[in-house]
Design a protein around this motif. Sequence first.
Motif, short mmCIF file in Angstrom:
data_model
loop_
_atom_site.label_atom_id
_atom_site.label_comp_id
_atom_site.label_asym_id
_atom_site.label_seq_id
_atom_site.Cartn_x
_atom_site.Cartn_y
_atom_site.Cartn_z
N VAL A 135 46.56 43.22 48.19
CA VAL A 135 46.81 42.10 48.69
C VAL A 135 46.77 40.96 48.16
CG1 VAL A 135 43.51 41.07 49.27
CG2 VAL A 135 44.77 43.44 49.43
N GLU A 136 46.27 39.62 48.91
CA GLU A 136 46.71 38.67 48.44
C GLU A 136 45.55 37.36 48.91
OE1 GLU A 136 50.48 37.45 50.70
OE2 GLU A 136 51.83 38.60 49.80
N ALA A 137 45.46 36.54 47.65
CA ALA A 137 44.41 35.40 48.15
C ALA A 137 44.86 34.28 48.55
CB ALA A 137 43.51 35.64 47.54
N LEU A 138 44.81 33.23 48.32
CA LEU A 138 45.89 31.77 48.15
C LEU A 138 44.31 30.47 48.27
CD1 LEU A 138 47.54 32.18 50.78
CD2 LEU A 138 48.46 31.91 48.73
N VAL A 139 44.02 30.47 47.64
CA VAL A 139 42.38 29.42 46.88
C VAL A 139 43.19 27.70 46.44
CG1 VAL A 139 40.82 29.19 44.84
CG2 VAL A 139 41.69 31.67 46.50
N ALA A 140 42.27 27.21 46.97
CA ALA A 140 42.51 25.61 46.09
C ALA A 140 41.80 25.38 45.04
CB ALA A 140 41.13 24.51 46.83
N ASP A 141 42.74 24.70 43.60
CA ASP A 141 42.59 25.09 42.77
C ASP A 141 41.30 24.67 41.45
OD1 ASP A 141 42.93 22.42 43.06
OD2 ASP A 141 44.92 21.96 41.29
N TYR A 142 40.74 24.01 43.13
CA TYR A 142 39.02 23.80 42.26
C TYR A 142 38.20 24.22 42.85
CZ TYR A 142 40.04 20.97 47.45
OH TYR A 142 39.79 21.30 48.59
N ASN A 143 38.87 25.54 43.52
CA ASN A 143 36.99 26.06 44.48
C ASN A 143 37.40 27.37 43.31
OD1 ASN A 143 35.84 28.06 46.17
ND2 ASN A 143 36.75 27.62 47.52
N GLU A 144 36.05 26.58 41.96
CA GLU A 144 35.16 27.53 41.29
C GLU A 144 35.10 28.93 42.08
OE1 GLU A 144 36.59 27.58 37.70
OE2 GLU A 144 37.36 25.27 38.12
N PRO A 145 33.70 28.81 42.56
CA PRO A 145 33.53 29.75 43.11
C PRO A 145 34.32 31.41 43.71
CG PRO A 145 32.14 28.27 43.64
CD PRO A 145 33.94 27.75 42.89
N SER A 146 35.22 30.60 44.05
CA SER A 146 35.95 31.74 44.92
C SER A 146 36.65 32.55 43.23
CB SER A 146 37.43 31.33 45.74
OG SER A 146 38.25 32.07 46.06
N LEU A 147 37.67 31.32 42.24
CA LEU A 147 38.69 31.72 41.43
C LEU A 147 37.72 32.62 39.98
CD1 LEU A 147 39.96 28.39 40.42
CD2 LEU A 147 41.36 29.91 41.43
N LYS A 148 36.27 32.33 40.19
CA LYS A 148 35.61 33.45 40.02
C LYS A 148 35.54 34.75 40.43
CE LYS A 148 32.48 30.18 37.22
NZ LYS A 148 31.65 29.36 36.96
N LEU A 149 35.56 34.58 41.99
CA LEU A 149 35.57 36.10 42.78
C LEU A 149 36.40 36.53 42.41
CD1 LEU A 149 33.20 37.76 44.68
CD2 LEU A 149 34.46 36.37 46.60
N LEU A 150 37.73 36.26 42.66
CA LEU A 150 39.06 36.88 42.09
C LEU A 150 39.23 37.52 40.81
CD1 LEU A 150 40.99 34.47 44.28
CD2 LEU A 150 40.02 36.97 45.11
N ASP A 151 38.38 36.56 40.01
CA ASP A 151 38.67 37.01 38.68
C ASP A 151 38.19 38.69 37.47
OD1 ASP A 151 39.58 36.96 35.42
OD2 ASP A 151 37.43 36.54 35.44
N LYS A 152 36.62 38.31 38.60
CA LYS A 152 35.48 39.92 39.16
C LYS A 152 36.35 41.17 39.30
CE LYS A 152 30.89 38.03 39.71
NZ LYS A 152 30.04 37.46 41.16
N PHE A 153 36.82 40.73 40.17
CA PHE A 153 38.05 41.87 41.42
C PHE A 153 39.75 42.51 40.36
CE2 PHE A 153 34.70 41.08 44.27
CZ PHE A 153 33.84 42.42 44.05
N GLY A 154 39.96 41.19 38.55
CA GLY A 154 41.32 41.48 38.66
C GLY A 154 42.12 41.47 38.53
N PHE A 155 42.57 40.05 40.12
CA PHE A 155 43.52 39.07 40.91
C PHE A 155 44.45 39.01 39.42
CE2 PHE A 155 41.39 40.23 44.83
CZ PHE A 155 41.90 40.24 46.01
N ALA A 156 45.60 38.81 40.00
CA ALA A 156 46.32 38.02 39.23
C ALA A 156 46.74 36.86 39.61
CB ALA A 156 47.27 39.42 38.78
N PHE A 157 47.49 36.11 38.66
CA PHE A 157 47.24 34.57 39.08
C PHE A 157 48.79 35.13 39.34
CE2 PHE A 157 49.11 30.67 37.90
CZ PHE A 157 49.24 29.88 38.81
N GLU A 158 49.44 34.38 40.43
CA GLU A 158 51.02 34.62 40.86
C GLU A 158 51.82 33.29 40.47
OE1 GLU A 158 51.80 37.00 43.85
OE2 GLU A 158 51.55 38.69 43.06
N GLY A 159 50.90 31.56 41.33
CA GLY A 159 51.72 30.62 40.55
C GLY A 159 50.80 29.59 41.73
N THR A 160 51.21 29.14 41.97
CA THR A 160 50.88 27.26 42.70
C THR A 160 51.93 27.26 43.72
OG1 THR A 160 50.20 26.10 40.90
CG2 THR A 160 50.03 24.89 42.77
#
Length: 181
Positions: A129-154
């Motif tokens: 499962v992939e997720a693309l997020v704006a780098d300033y969207n803190e709530p979304s970034l925190k949500l992805l972190d909760k589920f263990g999503f791995a950062f892949e790049g910009t």
Amino acid sequence: MQFKEIHTERLTLRAITPDVYDYIHNNFGNTELMEFLGLASAEDLAVEKEKYSKGYATHNRTFVLFQLIDKNTGRIIGGCGYHTWFPKHNRAEIGYDLKYEEDKRKGLMTEAVHAVLDYGFTEMGLHRVEALVADYNEPSLKLLDKFGFAFEGTLREHYNVGGVMEDSVMYSLLKHEFKKP
């Protein structure tokens, strides 16, 4: 037509697949369509009809979206699901949103994303499962972190937002990494 639903503690997630999308646009009148999709105005309906007429699904790229319905009120409060699904490659991109400010910061999206990830990995046969997020969207970034999503790049200048090209950050979650937050 019977609509697939997933039930969580506080939400009903009603599946909108290409077949459902075709059915409601071909069988529902404007009032029924607005109610079913949770649209607030004639302008929202016009936008929805334009999306449908231009074709929501493209060749080998389809979607499974869920309306988020508050069990207490019956109100559609947002959406969560998969788009850009490549069944052959067992991967899809997840997207989510809440419509109303009063529904945010209550854990509703955590509840919905968990159910949608579980559905994707078990029912859709997803491996990634992939997720693309704006780098300033803190709530979304925190949500992805909760589920263990791995950062892949910009992805540089990836989205046009109001005439400005913005970067997206790419995250992914593999089936064997999925855990409950």
